[in-house]
Design a protein around this motif. Structure first.
Motif, PDB file in Angstrom:
ATOM      1  N   GLU A  83       0.852  -1.186   0.000  1.00 39.89           N
ATOM      2  CA  GLU A  83       0.000   0.000   0.000  1.00 39.89           C
ATOM      3  C   GLU A  83       0.893   1.243   0.000  1.00 39.89           C
ATOM      4  N   ALA A  84       0.301   2.419  -0.218  1.00 37.12           N
ATOM      5  CA  ALA A  84       1.071   3.621  -0.560  1.00 37.12           C
ATOM      6  C   ALA A  84       2.100   4.028   0.488  1.00 37.12           C
ATOM      7  N   VAL A  85       1.713   4.040   1.766  1.00 34.50           N
ATOM      8  CA  VAL A  85       2.634   4.520   2.802  1.00 34.50           C
ATOM      9  C   VAL A  85       3.828   3.579   2.949  1.00 34.50           C
ATOM     10  N   GLU A  86       3.564   2.281   2.979  1.00 31.58           N
ATOM     11  CA  GLU A  86       4.657   1.303   3.051  1.00 31.58           C
ATOM     12  C   GLU A  86       5.569   1.429   1.838  1.00 31.58           C
ATOM     13  N   ARG A  87       4.966   1.614   0.674  1.00 31.14           N
ATOM     14  CA  ARG A  87       5.751   1.766  -0.557  1.00 31.14           C
ATOM     15  C   ARG A  87       6.649   2.994  -0.482  1.00 31.14           C
ATOM     16  N   ASP A  88       6.098   4.125  -0.045  1.00 28.12           N
ATOM     17  CA  ASP A  88       6.891   5.347   0.048  1.00 28.12           C
ATOM     18  C   ASP A  88       8.041   5.186   1.040  1.00 28.12           C
ATOM     19  N   ALA A  89       7.767   4.572   2.175  1.00 31.57           N
ATOM     20  CA  ALA A  89       8.812   4.368   3.175  1.00 31.57           C
ATOM     21  C   ALA A  89       9.931   3.496   2.621  1.00 31.57           C
ATOM     22  N   SER A  90       9.568   2.411   1.940  1.00 38.51           N
ATOM     23  CA  SER A  90      10.575   1.508   1.374  1.00 38.51           C
ATOM     24  C   SER A  90      11.375   2.185   0.271  1.00 38.51           C
ATOM     25  N   LYS A  91      10.680   2.956  -0.566  1.00 37.75           N
ATOM     26  CA  LYS A  91      11.377   3.648  -1.655  1.00 37.75           C
ATOM     27  C   LYS A  91      12.331   4.699  -1.100  1.00 37.75           C
ATOM     28  N   LEU A  92      11.930   5.399  -0.048  1.00 41.06           N
ATOM     29  CA  LEU A  92      12.819   6.376   0.583  1.00 41.06           C
ATOM     30  C   LEU A  92      14.061   5.690   1.140  1.00 41.06           C
ATOM     31  N   LYS A  93      13.861   4.539   1.768  1.00 39.23           N
ATOM     32  CA  LYS A  93      15.009   3.810   2.329  1.00 39.23           C
ATOM     33  C   LYS A  93      15.982   3.422   1.236  1.00 39.23           C
ATOM     34  N   ARG A  94      15.474   2.856   0.141  1.00 38.63           N
ATOM     35  CA  ARG A  94      16.359   2.448  -0.954  1.00 38.63           C
ATOM     36  C   ARG A  94      17.026   3.658  -1.605  1.00 38.63           C
ATOM     37  N   SER A  95      16.306   4.762  -1.701  1.00 42.11           N
ATOM     38  CA  SER A  95      16.863   5.953  -2.333  1.00 42.11           C
ATOM     39  C   SER A  95      17.945   6.601  -1.472  1.00 42.11           C
ATOM     40  N   LEU A  96      17.785   6.494  -0.158  1.00 41.22           N
ATOM     41  CA  LEU A  96      18.748   7.109   0.753  1.00 41.22           C
ATOM     42  C   LEU A  96      19.935   6.203   1.055  1.00 41.22           C
ATOM     43  N   ARG A  97      19.685   4.896   1.203  1.00 40.07           N
ATOM     44  CA  ARG A  97      20.724   3.997   1.689  1.00 40.07           C
ATOM     45  C   ARG A  97      21.117   2.924   0.686  1.00 40.07           C
ATOM     46  N   GLY A  98      20.685   3.076  -0.548  1.00 38.94           N
ATOM     47  CA  GLY A  98      21.068   2.132  -1.576  1.00 38.94           C
ATOM     48  C   GLY A  98      22.492   2.363  -2.035  1.00 38.94           C
ATOM     49  N   ALA A  99      22.894   1.609  -3.069  1.00 42.03           N
ATOM     50  CA  ALA A  99      24.261   1.743  -3.585  1.00 42.03           C
ATOM     51  C   ALA A  99      24.535   3.163  -4.069  1.00 42.03           C
ATOM     52  N   VAL A 100      23.520   3.795  -4.647  1.00 42.25           N
ATOM     53  CA  VAL A 100      23.631   5.186  -5.102  1.00 42.25           C
ATOM     54  C   VAL A 100      22.464   5.971  -4.513  1.00 42.25           C
ATOM     55  N   THR A 101      22.750   7.089  -3.878  1.00 43.98           N
ATOM     56  CA  THR A 101      21.690   7.901  -3.287  1.00 43.98           C
ATOM     57  C   THR A 101      20.920   8.624  -4.384  1.00 43.98           C
ATOM     58  N   ASP A 102      19.607   8.432  -4.411  1.00 45.80           N
ATOM     59  CA  ASP A 102      18.749   9.053  -5.424  1.00 45.80           C
ATOM     60  C   ASP A 102      18.057  10.260  -4.794  1.00 45.80           C
ATOM     61  N   HIS A 103      18.746  11.397  -4.805  1.00 46.68           N
ATOM     62  CA  HIS A 103      18.236  12.590  -4.144  1.00 46.68           C
ATOM     63  C   HIS A 103      16.948  13.100  -4.785  1.00 46.68           C
ATOM     64  N   LYS A 104      16.822  12.937  -6.093  1.00 41.05           N
ATOM     65  CA  LYS A 104      15.622  13.426  -6.772  1.00 41.05           C
ATOM     66  C   LYS A 104      14.395  12.621  -6.370  1.00 41.05           C
ATOM     67  N   ALA A 105      14.556  11.313  -6.211  1.00 42.60           N
ATOM     68  CA  ALA A 105      13.435  10.487  -5.766  1.00 42.60           C
ATOM     69  C   ALA A 105      13.020  10.864  -4.350  1.00 42.60           C
ATOM     70  N   VAL A 106      14.001  11.122  -3.492  1.00 45.46           N
ATOM     71  CA  VAL A 106      13.700  11.526  -2.116  1.00 45.46           C
ATOM     72  C   VAL A 106      12.909  12.827  -2.102  1.00 45.46           C
ATOM     73  N   ALA A 107      13.365  13.812  -2.878  1.00 45.45           N
ATOM     74  CA  ALA A 107      12.667  15.095  -2.939  1.00 45.45           C
ATOM     75  C   ALA A 107      11.261  14.922  -3.495  1.00 45.45           C
ATOM     76  N   GLU A 108      11.122  14.103  -4.524  1.00 48.36           N
ATOM     77  CA  GLU A 108       9.809  13.891  -5.138  1.00 48.36           C
ATOM     78  C   GLU A 108       8.812  13.313  -4.146  1.00 48.36           C
TER      79      GLU A 108
END
Length: 316
Positions: A83-108
């Protein structure tokens, strides 16, 4: 408005779970069955299917999808399942702590969600990962970009339609001075106004700024700020004005030129399919004289294409 089409008569979660189990049997899997079911069920229905699948087969559906699917299709389906909230939380985690930080995804994600949604995301983030979202931002972002994200996360903004004209004019003047002087104290002024004011207020400030100074506020920000700080301020401003155009523009960028930014394409199509994709489709066609459906069709192939187009609905 959502675009993915749910059947008039939806099979029970047990029937869907049975069909998915059969699709996984044998060598390989029947990908068409997986798409025909999951791409045409809403978040509540998908959750019930997951529960039924685990109860009946003692297996985790997402883990099975992880092992059976491949490539961009796997990424899209796995992002679609929560569901949306779980998805956003997981995507933020991957964007922040993944192999490459995806700052644009975090801001979006942060700058396009409401205050209540952000509070839920922060809670789920902590419950899931055992660390506060703010702590990961503190670790992975820097400078004014970090200050904007933290302020936007933790400021309670008014979200109604009313504005105070005197306050709007004052903010327009203040922004003009802050952008022109470019001192550190003026950066904090930019951050305060962009993270504290309602979207309606910022739209009014943008219009007033144009009337008073004959220049777009967005252009002034682009001229005088750089990098991730510039991007996050423009994201806030553009989404205040027209979030659907913001997403249409981001989708256009993901498919423009050589190659496709599949990460951005998947993220936007999946996260907006049950929210406002119908309006994004309209904006895309109006701005670019081409349907989003045709654009996605041209830039994707195979089952991956079929899944994304299923989320988009008819070609309009």
């Amino acid at each position: 408005m959502a675009t993915m089409k749910i059947p008039m008569t939806v099979p029970s979660p047990r029937v869907d779970a049975d069909q998915l189990f059969k699709a996984f049997k044998g060598r390989g899997c029947d990908t068409s069955v997986i798409i025909n079911i999951l791409a045409h069920r809403n978040a509540t229905q998908r959750a019930l299917i997951e529960q039924e699948y685990e109860t009946k087969f003692s297996d985790d559906l997402r883990k099975r999808l992880q092992s059976e699917l491949h490539g961009h299709l796997k990424k899209a389906v796995l992002l679609w399942m929560p569901e949306a909230v779980e998805r956003d939380a997981s995507k933020l985690k991957r964007s922040l702590r993944g192999a490459v930080t995806d700052h644009k995804a975090v801001a979006e994600i942060i700058c396009t969600r409401s205050g209540s949604q952000l509070r839920q995301i922060k809670q789920v983030y902590y419950n899931t990962f055992g660390v506060k979202l703010e702590e990961d931002i503190e670790s992975e972002a820097s400078g004014n970009h970090k200050r904007v994200l933290l302020a936007y996360l933790n400021t309670t903004r008014y979200e109604g339609p009313e504005i105070d004209n005197a306050s709007v004019e004052n903010d327009a003047r203040t922004l003009k001075s802050a952008v022109a002087r470019k001192h550190k104290a003026d950066d904090q002024t930019l951050i305060q106004i962009f993270t504290d004011r309602s979207r309606t207020h910022l739209v009014a400030v943008r219009s007033t700024y144009r009337s008073m100074y004959g220049k777009e506020l967005g252009k002034a920000i682009r001229d005088e700020t750089r990098g991730n700080f510039e991007h996050v301020l423009l994201t806030i401003l553009q989404c205040a004005e027209n979030s659907c155009f913001y997403f249409a523009k981001a989708l256009r960028k993901s498919m423009k030129g050589l190659g496709t930014d599949d990460t951005a394409l998947i993220r936007i199509l999946v996260t907006r399919a049950e929210v406002d994709m119908q309006f994004i489709i309209t904006e895309y066609r109006k701005r670019y004289k081409k349907t989003l459906y045709n654009a996605v069709h041209s830039d994707t192939t195979g089952h991956y294409r079929t899944f994304l187009l299923s989320l988009l609905g008819p070609n309009v």
